[in-house]
Design a protein around this motif. Structure first.
Motif, short mmCIF file in Angstrom:
data_model
loop_
_atom_site.label_atom_id
_atom_site.label_comp_id
_atom_site.label_asym_id
_atom_site.label_seq_id
_atom_site.Cartn_x
_atom_site.Cartn_y
_atom_site.Cartn_z
N ILE A 1 0.82 -1.22 0.00
CA ILE A 1 0.00 0.00 0.00
C ILE A 1 0.85 1.26 0.00
O ILE A 1 0.51 2.27 -0.62
N LEU A 2 2.00 1.23 0.70
CA LEU A 2 2.81 2.43 0.94
C LEU A 2 3.10 3.29 -0.31
O LEU A 2 2.97 4.51 -0.25
N PRO A 3 3.49 2.70 -1.45
CA PRO A 3 3.84 3.54 -2.61
C PRO A 3 2.71 4.42 -3.12
O PRO A 3 2.96 5.41 -3.82
N PHE B 1 0.58 8.81 7.20
CA PHE B 1 0.51 7.38 6.90
C PHE B 1 1.84 6.68 7.24
O PHE B 1 1.84 5.51 7.61
N TYR B 2 2.96 7.42 7.13
CA TYR B 2 4.25 6.83 7.50
C TYR B 2 4.24 6.46 8.98
O TYR B 2 4.79 5.43 9.39
N PHE C 1 8.18 2.64 -4.59
CA PHE C 1 7.75 1.38 -5.18
C PHE C 1 8.74 0.25 -4.89
O PHE C 1 8.43 -0.93 -5.10
N GLY C 2 9.92 0.61 -4.39
CA GLY C 2 10.88 -0.41 -3.97
C GLY C 2 10.33 -1.26 -2.84
O GLY C 2 10.76 -2.41 -2.65
N PHE C 3 9.38 -0.72 -2.08
CA PHE C 3 8.82 -1.48 -0.96
C PHE C 3 7.94 -2.64 -1.43
O PHE C 3 7.60 -3.52 -0.63
N ILE C 4 7.58 -2.63 -2.70
CA ILE C 4 6.84 -3.77 -3.24
C ILE C 4 7.70 -5.03 -3.17
O ILE C 4 7.19 -6.15 -2.99
N SER C 5 9.03 -4.85 -3.29
CA SER C 5 9.93 -6.00 -3.17
C SER C 5 9.84 -6.63 -1.78
O SER C 5 10.02 -7.84 -1.61
#
Length: 370
Positions: A62-64, A71-72, A140-144
């Motif tokens: 969800i974060l990206p 939200f952080y 979007f790196g957090f999708i990893s």
């Protein structure tokens, strides 16, 4: 956290806000840990760990797509809660299968070494992304992370996990009263101090490199990645040689070597130049000697705890670790906010001296009781 602090400071978020952002991760860890013990006992180690990984995966997905700063705070609070559950589960599994001090030290150093590899990979990957033409998509790196959670859940579901024997009713207050003694208080003070020191590096070293040593974001993260790499090497070496040494002597040697490296850094900073590029390479070396401290001191104390109380004891470790992390980050935010980065190595050295003093007292009591 180091990546988020680095990127949000570029987005004009104040260091005061970023310092307290860490508290939104750490304080929920502290508050939830004791309750997590009953939760894990009721639902089982395996199910609890899978649930924590699932929540982390969903939140990272969800974060990206969220832009607002609040939200952080929520995201780190949820991640912190899941981290508390995960750590208690992992420590419980280790204590359930290994009982001797040096066996625990070997296993915990190996487990913590894998944690350092995770930090190295994440910092390296985000460093490439941030320095590329797609830097605006860094979140979007957090999708990893979500993908890794899914892979871990898949692998973990296939593993047999021995659960601790369930007791009829667990009275946390009563169990805590039987655990507490002067040796435990000293141990928790050491844990607080070690994490206090580690957090000064893990979350804030990239920003120190960028703001004080004037390097770009990519190199700041890569240099910090080498801190994780040296930490991995330190824990791996410790896991393979610790059975040959006294835990207390090995621990004190590591602390002494940290002091030596810091004195060299301070000497360069005050007698050569305060933004010397040599500092970029000396700070990561500290990880080689800092990384064994946490697993070595934990294994020495956990070996004394009955397996039935392993989860409760681990919750205390998690609580004091999170408090050390939170206090450290707030103090670092003050240093950064007031442009006092010249004193960063002196701040680190003072923390190491406190660790050395408390640890020396702890080991003196602990070795007498063996």
């Amino acid at each position: 956290m180091g990546i988020v602090i680095l990127q949000l400071s570029e987005a004009k978020v104040t260091y005061e806000k970023l310092g307290f952002l860490e508290s939104f991760k750490d304080l929920p860890i502290a508050f939830i840990s004791l309750f997590a013990v009953n939760f894990i006992s009721r639902f089982g180690t395996k199910k609890s760990l899978v649930l924590a990984l699932t929540i982390v995966g969903i939140c990272s997905l969800i974060l990206p797509f969220v832009e607002v700063f609040w939200f952080y705070r929520l995201w780190f609070a949820i991640i912190g809660t899941c981290f508390a559950i995960g750590k208690i589960c992992v420590f419980g599994i280790i204590r359930n299968n290994i009982s001797d001090e040096k066996g625990l030290a070997k296993t915990m150093n190996s487990v913590e070494a894998s944690f350092m590899i995770g930090i190295f990979v994440v910092n390296t990957g985000f460093g490439w992304l941030i320095s590329s033409q797609y830097s605006q998509f860094w979140k979007f790196g957090f999708i990893s992370v979500s993908v890794l959670c899914a892979v871990t859940i898949f692998l973990f579901l296939k593993l047999p996990v021995s659960e601790p024997k369930k007791t009829e009713k667990e009275n946390i207050i009563k169990d805590l009263s039987t655990l507490f003694n002067p040796l435990l208080i000293l141990f928790l003070a050491v844990i607080f101090s070690i994490v206090f020191l580690e957090q000064s590096f893990n979350s804030w070293l990239p920003s120190f490199y960028k703001k004080h040593l004037k390097v770009n974001s990519f190199f700041a993260l890569q240099a910090s990645s080498f801190l994780a790499l040296f930490s991995y090497v330190g824990r791996t070496i410790t896991a393979n040689i610790i059975h040959r040494f006294s835990l207390s002597k090995y621990y004190i040697l590591c602390v002494s070597l940290i002091v030596m490296v810091l004195i060299i850094i301070i000497g360069i900073q005050f007698f050569d130049t305060e933004d010397s590029r040599a500092l970029l390479f000396l700070f990561p070396v500290i990880g080689l000697f800092l990384s064994p401290l946490y697993p070595v001191i934990n294994s020495k104390m956990i070996a004394r705890i009955d397996t039935a109380k392993a989860n409760l004891f681990t919750s205390l470790i998690v609580i004091f670790s999170s408090l050390g992390s939170s206090v450290s980050s707030i103090i670092m935010a003050v240093l950064f906010g007031n442009e006092m980065l010249t004193y960063y190595p002196l701040y680190i050295l003072s923390a190491v001296i406190v660790i050395f003093t408390i640890s020396f007292i702890y080991f003196r009591f602990a070795d007498e009781k063996i």
